[in-house]
Design an enzyme around this catalytic site. Structure first.
Site, mmCIF file in Angstrom:
data_model
loop_
_atom_site.group_PDB
_atom_site.id
_atom_site.type_symbol
_atom_site.label_atom_id
_atom_site.label_comp_id
_atom_site.label_asym_id
_atom_site.label_seq_id
_atom_site.Cartn_x
_atom_site.Cartn_y
_atom_site.Cartn_z
ATOM 1 N N ARG A 26 0.852 -1.192 0.000
ATOM 2 C CA ARG A 26 0.000 0.000 0.000
ATOM 3 C C ARG A 26 0.892 1.249 0.000
ATOM 4 O O ARG A 26 1.580 1.538 0.976
ATOM 5 C CB ARG A 26 -0.904 -0.021 1.224
ATOM 6 C CG ARG A 26 -1.858 1.148 1.326
ATOM 7 C CD ARG A 26 -2.869 0.876 2.414
ATOM 8 N NE ARG A 26 -3.607 2.077 2.772
ATOM 9 C CZ ARG A 26 -4.711 2.090 3.511
ATOM 10 N NH1 ARG A 26 -5.191 0.958 3.963
ATOM 11 N NH2 ARG A 26 -5.317 3.217 3.804
ATOM 12 N N ASP A 30 1.838 5.382 -0.322
ATOM 13 C CA ASP A 30 1.315 6.682 0.104
ATOM 14 C C ASP A 30 1.164 7.622 -1.084
ATOM 15 O O ASP A 30 1.627 7.337 -2.199
ATOM 16 C CB ASP A 30 2.260 7.316 1.129
ATOM 17 C CG ASP A 30 2.303 6.556 2.444
ATOM 18 O OD1 ASP A 30 1.318 5.880 2.764
ATOM 19 O OD2 ASP A 30 3.333 6.654 3.142
ATOM 20 N N ARG A 65 10.926 5.791 3.799
ATOM 21 C CA ARG A 65 11.328 7.195 3.681
ATOM 22 C C ARG A 65 12.011 7.697 4.952
ATOM 23 O O ARG A 65 12.888 8.569 4.892
ATOM 24 C CB ARG A 65 10.110 8.052 3.330
ATOM 25 C CG ARG A 65 9.594 7.776 1.923
ATOM 26 C CD ARG A 65 8.579 8.789 1.472
ATOM 27 N NE ARG A 65 7.309 8.621 2.137
ATOM 28 C CZ ARG A 65 6.603 9.624 2.671
ATOM 29 N NH1 ARG A 65 7.070 10.862 2.657
ATOM 30 N NH2 ARG A 65 5.435 9.385 3.221
#
Length: 295
Positions: free
Chosen positions: A57, A59, A227
């Protein structure tokens, strides 16, 4: 009476720039929403009945080159998706039917979402689960620093760090993060979830166009983990923190402002790996079992 179903695996890629992430959200353009709308058109059902389960999934703003999803359809719905053979025409083989389904889905998706490409649609065992059957996921993060030339042709996929970076320091810091760890420091907390993950690979390279790219691979990632890991290593490469502090931050298992979570547009989901068909169910059961916290 129970209606039998067929499980289909979709392999796809997308430019995440103009999407509000993968997950369908009311009033927002998402990858899931665009795909489910196209599938509903092909299957002649409501979009909520074309529900997809995704392997990774992503972002808002994150791209994918190796995304995987699955959905269940009835044989009758699958017939609607596949063009019927005309009298006198030969019967199509499985490979030809699969290619036809890809062409039809791609055609419908492209009307509203040319930034999505479906590469394959194929039948898989019922035990296949795009999310829970995965063995590992691989991402790539691209960035340039203050000393590198900006290229507008890849700016949508490359983050910019306005400071010089030491490549060797970043690789050494990445090496320090490998292995089975509690990555709470690098994750957005979710109620009842664990942040224990096995970081299998974290390698930096210089690309042909002169950017720095990190290959980062794990059995799974928690929310924002990739990230945040990149941001922590960049903080070492820029001299903001050293490797000893990074290790201490990792072991503290608490969110921190000592490094920055990197922008979404530099990140791409490159690959999701799965076991053979005979090991799918076992893998899914193991993944669903909540991993125990580390001491």
């Amino acid at each position: 009476m129970h209606t039998p179903s067929v499980r289909l695996r979709l392999d796809l890629s997308y430019d995440g720039t103009d999407f509000s992430g993968w997950a369908a959200q009311p009033g927002l353009r998402t990858v899931q929403g665009s795909l489910e709308a196209a599938l509903a058109t092909l299957l002649r059902i409501e979009p909520e009945a074309a529900r997809l389960t995704v392997g990774g999934r992503t972002d808002a703003g994150v791209h994918a080159r190796g995304q995987v999803a699955h959905l269940d359809v009835t044989p009758a719905q699958l017939d609607k998706w596949t063009a019927r053979r005309r009298p006198g025409e030969r019967e199509l083989g499985d490979d030809e039917l699969a290619r036809m389904r890809v062409r039809k889905l791609t055609g419908v998706v492209a009307r509203d979402a040319p930034d999505i490409s479906v590469h394959a649609v194929r039948e898989v065992p019922a035990a296949f689960d795009a999310r829970f059957s995965a063995l590992r996921r691989r991402y790539e993060y691209r960035l340039i620093n203050a000393d590198m030339r900006k290229d507008p042709l890849v700016a949508r996929y490359t983050a910019h760090v306005p400071r010089p970076l030491d490549f060797d320091s970043m690789q050494a810091a990445a090496d320090d993060l490998l292995g089975l760890n509690d990555f709470t420091t690098f994750c957005k907390a979710r109620e009842g979830a664990t942040a224990v993950r096995d970081l299998l690979r974290f390698e930096w390279r210089t690309t042909e166009d002169g950017a720095y790219a990190a290959r980062i691979e794990a059995d799974a990632f928690c929310h924002s983990m990739v990230r945040a890991l990149i941001g922590a290593v960049v903080a070492v490469g820029s001299g903001r923190i050293d490797r000893e502090e990074l290790a201490a931050l990792r072991d503290a298992r608490a969110r921190t402002s000592r490094f920055t979570v990197m922008p979404a547009h530099g990140l791409s989901l490159e690959e999701i790996a799965y076991p053979g068909d005979d090991a799918l169910e076992e893998r899914a059961e193991a993944t669903r079992a909540r991993r125990a916290p580390l001491p």
